[in-house]
Design an enzyme around this catalytic site. Structure first.
Site, short mmCIF file in Angstrom:
data_model
loop_
_atom_site.label_atom_id
_atom_site.label_comp_id
_atom_site.label_asym_id
_atom_site.label_seq_id
_atom_site.Cartn_x
_atom_site.Cartn_y
_atom_site.Cartn_z
NE ARG A 104 44.48 44.66 38.44
CZ ARG A 104 44.79 44.82 39.70
NH1 ARG A 104 44.52 43.87 40.57
NH2 ARG A 104 45.38 45.91 40.14
CB THR A 108 36.82 43.57 33.33
OG1 THR A 108 38.12 43.13 32.89
CG2 THR A 108 36.01 44.03 32.13
CG ASP A 200 52.94 48.20 39.88
OD1 ASP A 200 53.94 47.61 39.42
OD2 ASP A 200 51.81 48.15 39.37
CG ASP A 203 55.04 50.77 37.97
OD1 ASP A 203 55.26 50.35 36.82
OD2 ASP A 203 53.98 51.33 38.30
#
Length: 209
Positions: A104, A108, A200, A203
């Site tokens: 990602r 943006t 996450d 992670d």
């Protein structure tokens, strides 16, 4: 028409509670995700077609059922999707595995594809796109579109948790894709994280920050 299936099996819900818990360490988190993926694979394959065959038991000859040759393909979205593949392969060992790499863009928030490697016969396979989290829906949307652009016709999406916003994106962009979730969460926060979520997933699976 694509439907949303929330897999509310007690074992899935029980294990998901520990996956969400911030105090769950990397090793246990990885094991729990593996176990939940296997349980979800059991549910997602519930409608696979069967055909009759004849076998000999130690006692007699009998007619029984086997899978009707429908080929399965697993397509994890890198990197977090990798954490769910082994659990699924325990139940579907003959499945072929493709990979789609997306990240990602921090500016943006749009997904960028950097890697794709797929089985050559994806147009013949029932493909299961795998990503633990369906947040904005951007990555899953792009991965599904990449598969369709390469000839895929039968696609399902499997995620641990999803935000309503991401579900709506997939339903709107890919109304033919069924979505399988362990939980449909409340919302996205201002940073596009799922709330209450699990942090996450990449992670937590791989011990990175």
């Amino acid at each position: 028409m694509g439907n949303v299936h929330v897999l509310d099996h007690p074992l899935i819900q029980h294990k998901l509670s520990f996956i969400r818990d911030r105090s769950t360490g990397t090793k246990e988190f990885r094991e729990l995700v593996d176990e939940v993926a296997m349980l979800m694979a059991f549910e997602i394959t519930r409608d696979l077609p069967l055909e009759e065959t004849t076998i000999e038991t130690p006692v007699t000859t009998t007619t029984t059922k086997v899978l009707a040759g429908k080929k399965i393909g697993l397509v994890p979205i890198l990197r977090a999707g990798l954490g769910m593949v082994d659990g699924m392969l325990k139940l579907i060992p003959a499945a072929k595995v493709g990979h789609v790499g997306l990240y990602r863009d921090p500016e943006t928030l749009k997904p960028v594809e950097y890697y794709i490697k797929l089985p050559s016969d994806i147009h013949e396979r029932e493909l299961i796109v795998i990503d633990p989290m369906l947040a904005t829906g951007g990555s899953a949307n792009d991965a599904i579109q990449s598969l369709k652009n390469r000839g895929a016709k039968n696609i399902r999406l499997m995620c641990l948790i999803a935000a309503p916003e991401g579900v709506e994106v997939i339903k709107e962009q890919h109304p033919d894709v069924d979505i399988y979730l362990a939980a449909l969460d409340e919302k996205l926060d201002d940073h596009a994280y799922i709330v209450p979520g699990l942090g996450d997933a990449g992670d937590r699976l791989f011990g990175t920050k």
